[in-house]
Scaffold this active site. Structure first.
Site, mmCIF file in Angstrom:
data_model
loop_
_atom_site.group_PDB
_atom_site.id
_atom_site.type_symbol
_atom_site.label_atom_id
_atom_site.label_comp_id
_atom_site.label_asym_id
_atom_site.label_seq_id
_atom_site.Cartn_x
_atom_site.Cartn_y
_atom_site.Cartn_z
ATOM 1 N N SER A 140 3.446 -2.433 -6.165
ATOM 2 C CA SER A 140 2.421 -3.387 -6.602
ATOM 3 C C SER A 140 2.429 -3.416 -8.124
ATOM 4 C CB SER A 140 1.060 -2.895 -6.102
ATOM 5 O OG SER A 140 0.007 -3.599 -6.718
ATOM 6 N N TYR A 153 -5.698 3.499 -5.246
ATOM 7 C CA TYR A 153 -4.576 2.598 -4.941
ATOM 8 C C TYR A 153 -3.541 2.659 -6.070
ATOM 9 C CZ TYR A 153 -2.252 -1.857 -3.711
ATOM 10 O OH TYR A 153 -1.338 -2.829 -3.369
HETATM 11 N N1 LIG Z 1 -1.886 -8.421 -0.892
HETATM 12 C C1 LIG Z 1 -1.648 -8.156 -2.166
HETATM 13 O O1 LIG Z 1 -2.228 -8.772 -3.062
HETATM 14 C C2 LIG Z 1 -0.629 -7.117 -2.542
HETATM 15 C C3 LIG Z 1 -0.221 -7.053 -3.871
HETATM 16 C C4 LIG Z 1 0.706 -6.087 -4.236
HETATM 17 C C5 LIG Z 1 1.206 -5.218 -3.303
HETATM 18 N N2 LIG Z 1 0.799 -5.297 -2.017
HETATM 19 C C6 LIG Z 1 1.347 -4.334 -1.072
HETATM 20 O O2 LIG Z 1 2.076 -5.004 -0.088
HETATM 21 C C7 LIG Z 1 2.046 -4.273 1.143
HETATM 22 C C8 LIG Z 1 1.622 -5.192 2.275
HETATM 23 O O3 LIG Z 1 0.377 -5.744 1.928
HETATM 24 P P1 LIG Z 1 -0.286 -6.994 2.680
HETATM 25 O O4 LIG Z 1 -0.933 -7.786 1.625
HETATM 26 O O5 LIG Z 1 0.655 -7.622 3.612
HETATM 27 O O6 LIG Z 1 -1.429 -6.185 3.462
HETATM 28 P P2 LIG Z 1 -2.098 -6.443 4.879
HETATM 29 O O7 LIG Z 1 -2.139 -7.879 5.136
HETATM 30 O O8 LIG Z 1 -3.357 -5.663 4.889
HETATM 31 O O9 LIG Z 1 -1.044 -5.758 5.863
HETATM 32 C C9 LIG Z 1 -0.832 -4.384 5.795
HETATM 33 C C10 LIG Z 1 0.208 -3.993 6.801
HETATM 34 O O10 LIG Z 1 0.373 -2.574 6.728
HETATM 35 C C11 LIG Z 1 0.127 -2.032 8.027
HETATM 36 N N3 LIG Z 1 -0.460 -0.707 7.886
HETATM 37 C C12 LIG Z 1 -1.602 -0.340 7.257
HETATM 38 N N4 LIG Z 1 -1.800 0.968 7.377
HETATM 39 C C13 LIG Z 1 -0.750 1.454 8.094
HETATM 40 C C14 LIG Z 1 -0.381 2.718 8.567
HETATM 41 N N5 LIG Z 1 -1.136 3.811 8.340
HETATM 42 N N6 LIG Z 1 0.778 2.857 9.262
HETATM 43 C C15 LIG Z 1 1.545 1.776 9.516
HETATM 44 N N7 LIG Z 1 1.244 0.540 9.118
HETATM 45 C C16 LIG Z 1 0.109 0.384 8.419
HETATM 46 C C17 LIG Z 1 -0.761 -3.034 8.735
HETATM 47 O O11 LIG Z 1 -0.582 -2.993 10.152
HETATM 48 P P3 LIG Z 1 -1.516 -2.195 11.164
HETATM 49 O O12 LIG Z 1 -2.915 -2.378 10.707
HETATM 50 O O13 LIG Z 1 -1.187 -2.846 12.465
HETATM 51 O O14 LIG Z 1 -1.043 -0.780 11.112
HETATM 52 C C18 LIG Z 1 -0.184 -4.337 8.211
HETATM 53 O O15 LIG Z 1 0.965 -4.698 8.945
HETATM 54 C C19 LIG Z 1 1.100 -3.099 0.894
HETATM 55 O O16 LIG Z 1 1.835 -1.946 0.598
HETATM 56 C C20 LIG Z 1 0.302 -3.555 -0.311
HETATM 57 O O17 LIG Z 1 -0.186 -2.471 -1.071
HETATM 58 C C21 LIG Z 1 -0.110 -6.237 -1.604
#
Ligand SMILES: NC(=O)c1ccc[n+]([C@@H]2O[C@H](COP(=O)([O-])OP(=O)(O)OC[C@H]3O[C@@H](n4cnc5c(N)ncnc54)[C@H](OP(=O)(O)O)[C@@H]3O)[C@@H](O)[C@H]2O)c1
Length: 258
Positions: A140, A153
């Site tokens: 991130s 985070y």
């Molecule tokens: N959204 C943003 O603005 C943003 C920006 C920068 C970086 N990121 C990073 O990008 C990645 C994905 O984010 P996203 O925005 O797609 O988030 P999201 O929509 O909340 O999805 C998160 C994913 O991670 C899974 N997950 C959460 N906890 C888990 C665990 N303990 N074991 C296995 N799977 C788990 C969830 O599935 P289940 O709940 O089914 O397990 C889901 O598939 C993350 O690492 C996040 O930090 C996001």
């Protein structure tokens, strides 16, 4: 790609991980789509297969060592060499620096850092033996700088970026590459949750709250899940070792090379 290569994508049940799994499926990878919600992962896998790719869903909680062990056993049973790993699963809980009821730093480190680190340790010996491996960590912009109210985070994402930089140096010339993508706010369910919190706290309407988050991205727009997936596919395809790709909501990528 001449030979079918297989990849584990964590957090593939929705959002960025789902987009990455589908993009890698289209690029010819056999995708293991993993998360805690196995039914959603099966659905994502079915959609990849329907589009002409190969995929399977896999139950995995990256924050739980027993679940990690079971998932790795299931992958071994499949007798497919694992050539790729995308550590995308992650959590983001905002709170002031000292949180009274829960150790949020420990929780974020467990899921966002130790989960990916354990998977890398599990995959690396075979990748090194076969002199081929592609690892991409979805970190991130919070792994490159600090933001208020998300210290846990930020700590976990800085750990992931720092570990990846060191690993890239150690893996140079091994045939295994490790890289990071560092998006700013992405249009995904994680950001929907931030929008919801902002609406509750500030009484803004939803579109104003979303616009406020988008305006915080240097490029002025939310990053799309497809833009993150494209960057991951490029890093995997080219085997970019030590690259840190920042996606800031503009059309360009900011790239740090080792
Ligand atoms: N959204 C943003 O603005 C943003 C920006 C920068 C970086 N990121 C990073 O990008 C990645 C994905 O984010 P996203 O925005 O797609 O988030 P999201 O929509 O909340 O999805 C998160 C994913 O991670 C899974 N997950 C959460 N906890 C888990 C665990 N303990 N074991 C296995 N799977 C788990 C969830 O599935 P289940 O709940 O089914 O397990 C889901 O598939 C993350 O690492 C996040 O930090 C996001």
């Amino acid at each position: 790609m001449a030979q079918i290569r297989s990849v584990l994508v964590t957090g593939a049940s929705r959002g960025i991980g789902e987009a990455i799994a589908k993009a890698l499926g289209r690029a010819g990878w056999f995708v293991f789509a993993a998360a805690r919600s196995k039914e959603r992962c099966d659905e994502v896998a079915r959609e990849i297969v329907k589009a002409g790719g190969r995929a399977e869903g896999l139950a995995l909680d990256v924050g739980d060592v027993t679940s990690l062990t079971h998932a790795l056993d299931r992958l071994k049973d499949r007798e497919l060499a694992l050539d790729g790993l995308v550590n995308n699963a992650g959590i983001a809980i905002s709170a002031p620096l000292v949180h009274p009821s829960e150790d949020l730093v420990e929780k974020h480190l467990r899921v966002n850092f130790h989960g990916p680190r354990r998977l890398i340790e599990a995959f690396l010996p075979e990748m090194k033996r076969q002199k081929f491996g592609r690892i991409v960590n979805v970190a991130s912009s919070a792994g490159l700088r600090g933001y208020k109210y998300v210290s846990a985070y930020c700590a976990s994402k800085h750990a992931l970026v720092g570990y990846s930089r060191a690993a890239a140096d150690e893996l140079a010339e091994s045939g295994v590459s490790i890289a990071c993508v560092c998006p700013h706010y992405v249009d995904s369910p994680m950001t929907d949750a931030s929008v919801k919190r902002l609406v509750e706290k500030t009484k803004r309407n939803e579109s104003d709250a979303r616009a406020l988050l988008a305006a915080q991205n240097p490029g002025g727009c939310l990053v799309t899940v497809e833009a993150v997936a494209d960057a991951v596919v490029d890093l995997m395809g080219e085997g970019r070792n030590g690259w840190i790709v920042e996606l800031d909501g503009s059309a360009s990528r900011v790239i740090e090379k080792r």
